[in-house]
Design a protein around this motif. Sequence first.
Motif, PDB file in Angstrom:
ATOM      1  N   ALA A 147      21.832 -29.303  85.504  1.00 29.67           N
ATOM      2  CA  ALA A 147      21.668 -30.569  86.220  1.00 29.67           C
ATOM      3  C   ALA A 147      22.561 -31.671  85.665  1.00 29.67           C
ATOM      4  N   GLU A 148      23.462 -31.327  84.768  1.00 32.80           N
ATOM      5  CA  GLU A 148      24.326 -32.346  84.157  1.00 32.80           C
ATOM      6  C   GLU A 148      25.070 -33.135  85.225  1.00 32.80           C
ATOM      7  N   GLY A 149      25.045 -34.453  85.098  1.00 37.95           N
ATOM      8  CA  GLY A 149      25.687 -35.324  86.072  1.00 37.95           C
ATOM      9  C   GLY A 149      24.805 -35.681  87.245  1.00 37.95           C
ATOM     10  N   HIS A 150      23.620 -35.084  87.314  1.00 36.29           N
ATOM     11  CA  HIS A 150      22.709 -35.352  88.437  1.00 36.29           C
ATOM     12  C   HIS A 150      21.406 -36.004  87.992  1.00 36.29           C
ATOM     13  N   VAL A 151      21.078 -35.899  86.715  1.00 35.68           N
ATOM     14  CA  VAL A 151      19.840 -36.491  86.208  1.00 35.68           C
ATOM     15  C   VAL A 151      20.173 -37.440  85.060  1.00 35.68           C
ATOM     16  N   ASP A 152      19.246 -38.308  84.747  1.00 31.72           N
ATOM     17  CA  ASP A 152      19.442 -39.320  83.710  1.00 31.72           C
ATOM     18  C   ASP A 152      19.589 -38.636  82.345  1.00 31.72           C
ATOM     19  N   PRO A 153      20.678 -38.876  81.619  1.00 28.07           N
ATOM     20  CA  PRO A 153      20.839 -38.275  80.286  1.00 28.07           C
ATOM     21  C   PRO A 153      19.700 -38.611  79.335  1.00 28.07           C
ATOM     22  N   ALA A 154      19.082 -39.791  79.499  1.00 29.95           N
ATOM     23  CA  ALA A 154      17.951 -40.147  78.638  1.00 29.95           C
ATOM     24  C   ALA A 154      16.762 -39.217  78.884  1.00 29.95           C
ATOM     25  N   ASP A 155      16.578 -38.798  80.136  1.00 32.23           N
ATOM     26  CA  ASP A 155      15.501 -37.856  80.446  1.00 32.23           C
ATOM     27  C   ASP A 155      15.784 -36.489  79.820  1.00 32.23           C
ATOM     28  N   VAL A 156      17.043 -36.084  79.875  1.00 32.26           N
ATOM     29  CA  VAL A 156      17.432 -34.809  79.275  1.00 32.26           C
ATOM     30  C   VAL A 156      17.190 -34.848  77.767  1.00 32.26           C
ATOM     31  N   ALA A 157      17.603 -35.930  77.121  1.00 33.42           N
ATOM     32  CA  ALA A 157      17.399 -36.059  75.674  1.00 33.42           C
ATOM     33  C   ALA A 157      15.910 -36.042  75.322  1.00 33.42           C
ATOM     34  N   PHE A 158      15.093 -36.702  76.151  1.00 32.64           N
ATOM     35  CA  PHE A 158      13.654 -36.725  75.915  1.00 32.64           C
ATOM     36  C   PHE A 158      13.069 -35.318  75.981  1.00 32.64           C
ATOM     37  N   LEU A 159      13.465 -34.548  76.984  1.00 32.27           N
ATOM     38  CA  LEU A 159      12.930 -33.190  77.120  1.00 32.27           C
ATOM     39  C   LEU A 159      13.426 -32.276  76.005  1.00 32.27           C
ATOM     40  N   ARG A 160      14.657 -32.454  75.583  1.00 29.07           N
ATOM     41  CA  ARG A 160      15.144 -31.653  74.455  1.00 29.07           C
ATOM     42  C   ARG A 160      14.358 -31.946  73.186  1.00 29.07           C
ATOM     43  N   HIS A 161      14.021 -33.209  72.981  1.00 34.04           N
ATOM     44  CA  HIS A 161      13.231 -33.580  71.800  1.00 34.04           C
ATOM     45  C   HIS A 161      11.845 -32.940  71.877  1.00 34.04           C
ATOM     46  N   ARG A 162      11.217 -33.014  73.043  1.00 33.99           N
ATOM     47  CA  ARG A 162       9.899 -32.382  73.214  1.00 33.99           C
ATOM     48  C   ARG A 162       9.990 -30.868  72.998  1.00 33.99           C
ATOM     49  N   ARG A 163      11.032 -30.271  73.558  1.00 31.51           N
ATOM     50  CA  ARG A 163      11.205 -28.821  73.373  1.00 31.51           C
ATOM     51  C   ARG A 163      11.256 -28.469  71.891  1.00 31.51           C
ATOM     52  N   ASP A 164      12.054 -29.194  71.147  1.00 33.96           N
ATOM     53  CA  ASP A 164      12.205 -28.891  69.720  1.00 33.96           C
ATOM     54  C   ASP A 164      10.886 -29.073  68.973  1.00 33.96           C
ATOM     55  N   ALA A 165      10.139 -30.119  69.324  1.00 39.92           N
ATOM     56  CA  ALA A 165       8.878 -30.384  68.638  1.00 39.92           C
ATOM     57  C   ALA A 165       7.853 -29.289  68.927  1.00 39.92           C
ATOM     58  N   PHE A 166       7.735 -28.876  70.176  1.00 40.59           N
ATOM     59  CA  PHE A 166       6.763 -27.839  70.505  1.00 40.59           C
ATOM     60  C   PHE A 166       7.212 -26.471  70.018  1.00 40.59           C
ATOM     61  N   ALA A 167       8.517 -26.215  70.038  1.00 35.11           N
ATOM     62  CA  ALA A 167       9.009 -24.939  69.504  1.00 35.11           C
ATOM     63  C   ALA A 167       8.654 -24.805  68.026  1.00 35.11           C
ATOM     64  N   ALA A 168       8.674 -25.917  67.301  1.00 33.83           N
ATOM     65  CA  ALA A 168       8.317 -25.880  65.888  1.00 33.83           C
ATOM     66  C   ALA A 168       6.814 -25.687  65.686  1.00 33.83           C
ATOM     67  N   ALA A 169       5.996 -26.154  66.648  1.00 33.68           N
ATOM     68  CA  ALA A 169       4.547 -26.076  66.499  1.00 33.68           C
ATOM     69  C   ALA A 169       3.965 -24.738  66.957  1.00 33.68           C
ATOM     70  N   LEU A 170       4.603 -24.073  67.911  1.00 32.33           N
ATOM     71  CA  LEU A 170       4.031 -22.854  68.496  1.00 32.33           C
ATOM     72  C   LEU A 170       3.761 -21.744  67.479  1.00 32.33           C
ATOM     73  N   PRO A 171       4.653 -21.477  66.528  1.00 33.66           N
ATOM     74  CA  PRO A 171       4.389 -20.361  65.607  1.00 33.66           C
ATOM     75  C   PRO A 171       3.143 -20.534  64.749  1.00 33.66           C
ATOM     76  N   ASP A 172       2.644 -21.749  64.619  1.00 33.66           N
ATOM     77  CA  ASP A 172       1.471 -21.997  63.775  1.00 33.66           C
ATOM     78  C   ASP A 172       0.151 -21.855  64.522  1.00 33.66           C
ATOM     79  N   LEU A 173       0.192 -21.547  65.833  1.00 31.22           N
ATOM     80  CA  LEU A 173      -1.042 -21.432  66.600  1.00 31.22           C
ATOM     81  C   LEU A 173      -1.840 -20.212  66.155  1.00 31.22           C
ATOM     82  N   ALA A 174      -3.137 -20.388  66.008  1.00 31.72           N
ATOM     83  CA  ALA A 174      -4.043 -19.284  65.671  1.00 31.72           C
ATOM     84  C   ALA A 174      -4.777 -18.873  66.941  1.00 31.72           C
ATOM     85  N   PRO A 175      -4.516 -17.682  67.481  1.00 30.87           N
ATOM     86  CA  PRO A 175      -5.113 -17.305  68.765  1.00 30.87           C
ATOM     87  C   PRO A 175      -6.603 -17.026  68.662  1.00 30.87           C
TER      88      PRO A 175
END
Length: 297
Positions: A147-175
Amino acid sequence: MIPFDEGRARLLLAHACESAGLPGPGDARLLALGENAVFDLGDPAVVAKVGRGPELYERAHRELTVAHWLAGQDVPVVRPYGAVAPEPQLAHGHPVTFWHRLAPAVRPARPADLAPLLRALHRLPLPPFPLAARDLLAPVERWLASAEGHVDPADVAFLRHRRDAFAAALPDLAPQLHPGVIHGDALPRNVHVGPDGPVLLDLENVSHDLREHDLVVLALSHDRYGVPGGEYRAFTEAYGWDVRDWPGFAVLRGARETAAASWVAQQAPGNPAALAEFGRRVDSLRDGAAEVRWYPF
């Protein structure tokens, strides 16, 4: 980059049908356009799935393998079309798979139809071939880049930050449940209720991971997509557990929301409705507004 729209998908489908020895698709009916363009070929009674890009080949190949295995385990699933080669056809690098068309639905699928299919799936042993983990955040970068050039770069940066934060948290989940075979995208839209009962569709994300993945999907559908409370309760009663009681629910839900918001980005080029929906999802996540309704694409 050549846009993946209905016209492009039809050209790829025609190429794949020729390679597979099937009649030209003619007036094939488009059923869905997302990660795949899904067409009903009409005659023969076949449904074709055209992958959005070459990077989806391994996933398409795995889906065929999984479908054969699940059918052998007596799980009601859609079946690959046996009159073509047992691997995806390639059309200019795009994977195309062919499936038996199911009998017409007797009614729309409801959440309660999904529960027994998941119970059957979750009871299975691991298959005799490797299944990857359900890395639902892995495609986020590809979706955002498309979607580069079609969506707000600030929105993309926000989602990348969320992705990184949740990717770091997922391995610690106890099922709460024992990890094992999961569907990976467990929604009523991936169930077909035919004359012989519910059948499970769209096996591309079948994985070996936390079984909570399959239950968070519908909980999020209740919160974000308008699944009524009564239907959600019918699902949890039929399955036997409500994932919202699990301490890891917020983390897995947050990861799923991040993926769902990013997924819409690939539809944004040339689609004003998708662009608006992308903005709605990102704004609600940024504002922490869990009550904001999202709309499916």
